[in-house]
Design an enzyme around this catalytic site. Sequence first.
Site, mmCIF file in Angstrom:
data_model
loop_
_atom_site.group_PDB
_atom_site.id
_atom_site.type_symbol
_atom_site.label_atom_id
_atom_site.label_comp_id
_atom_site.label_asym_id
_atom_site.label_seq_id
_atom_site.Cartn_x
_atom_site.Cartn_y
_atom_site.Cartn_z
ATOM 1 N N CYS A 141 66.738 43.549 13.547
ATOM 2 C CA CYS A 141 67.418 44.830 13.782
ATOM 3 C C CYS A 141 66.508 45.800 14.537
ATOM 4 O O CYS A 141 66.200 45.570 15.694
ATOM 5 C CB CYS A 141 67.918 45.407 12.468
ATOM 6 S SG CYS A 141 69.112 46.754 12.692
ATOM 7 N N HIS A 225 71.541 40.508 11.022
ATOM 8 C CA HIS A 225 70.856 40.459 9.729
ATOM 9 C C HIS A 225 70.987 39.093 9.037
ATOM 10 O O HIS A 225 71.885 38.897 8.220
ATOM 11 C CB HIS A 225 71.407 41.545 8.801
ATOM 12 C CG HIS A 225 71.077 42.929 9.236
ATOM 13 N ND1 HIS A 225 69.942 43.591 8.820
ATOM 14 C CD2 HIS A 225 71.714 43.768 10.083
ATOM 15 C CE1 HIS A 225 69.910 44.788 9.386
ATOM 16 N NE2 HIS A 225 70.965 44.915 10.157
ATOM 17 N N GLU A 227 69.109 38.065 6.791
ATOM 18 C CA GLU A 227 68.674 38.227 5.398
ATOM 19 C C GLU A 227 69.757 38.853 4.529
ATOM 20 O O GLU A 227 69.601 38.945 3.309
ATOM 21 C CB GLU A 227 67.416 39.112 5.358
ATOM 22 C CG GLU A 227 67.640 40.608 5.339
ATOM 23 C CD GLU A 227 68.178 41.205 6.636
ATOM 24 O OE1 GLU A 227 68.461 42.405 6.661
ATOM 25 O OE2 GLU A 227 68.311 40.468 7.640
#
Length: 255
Positions: A141, A225, A227
């Site tokens: 990001c 993202h 994660e």
Amino acid sequence: MPSLFRKSPGKQLQSTCEQLQAMQDQKGRLNEEVAAARRALATSRFSCTILTFSQRQAHAKSRTALKEKGAQAVKAYITHPVLSGPAIERLEDSKIDDIKNLKPDGIFLSNGPGDPSATEKKCRKLLQSLFELKLPVFGICIGHQLFGLSFGAKTSKMSQGHRGANHPVKNLINNKVEITSQNHGYEIVLESLPECLKVTHVSLFDKSIEGLRHNELPFFSVQYHPEASPGPTESSYLFEKFLNLIKDSKTNAKT
């Protein structure tokens, strides 16, 4: 007679007006505090996580130490069965010597809020020093955007940001599509990309850059993202890729 009517209408009206004015003043102060907090987040809240290979006991001690530091520490950990490590305080407050003393095996540039160009100005020298270490780097990001900015790319505010959990992204390396989770309002400008960086992922919505890698050094990043996937796990391979880069780096260092 109810207490509400014990005062004369004129005094009651004056008292009510005074209460309303006090509430309005309090609302104004709160709005100012919120605006100040947002400005602070937009310019300074960025964390850098240093990844090291150590025993679980050492990780537990790191977590305990961070907890004791409370609000002064950025409590950021990668939720991965292999990767985890202590978090460094705000990147702009970190010192390259402190990071070197940790003897990290890799550098993780985490996600975070705000305008990436404003953040990059505050931590430019430290970012340059980090990249000079030539350790494996993985950015997510705003970490992805800072990676691009550090090598000469530019960022711009998107006319329509990417928000949500079902964004299709094409991996240009293996020609596969990943369903990703995204939350960003800025992008790296394709036309500004330096020759040393290669686009690895693009959005199938608007063709914006979703991933980069350095042509010679073990640095890569993604805009989305991996994660924080709410369901699909197509992007989890990125953490294995980072781990393999670290392993290769350690092996090459021994030879």
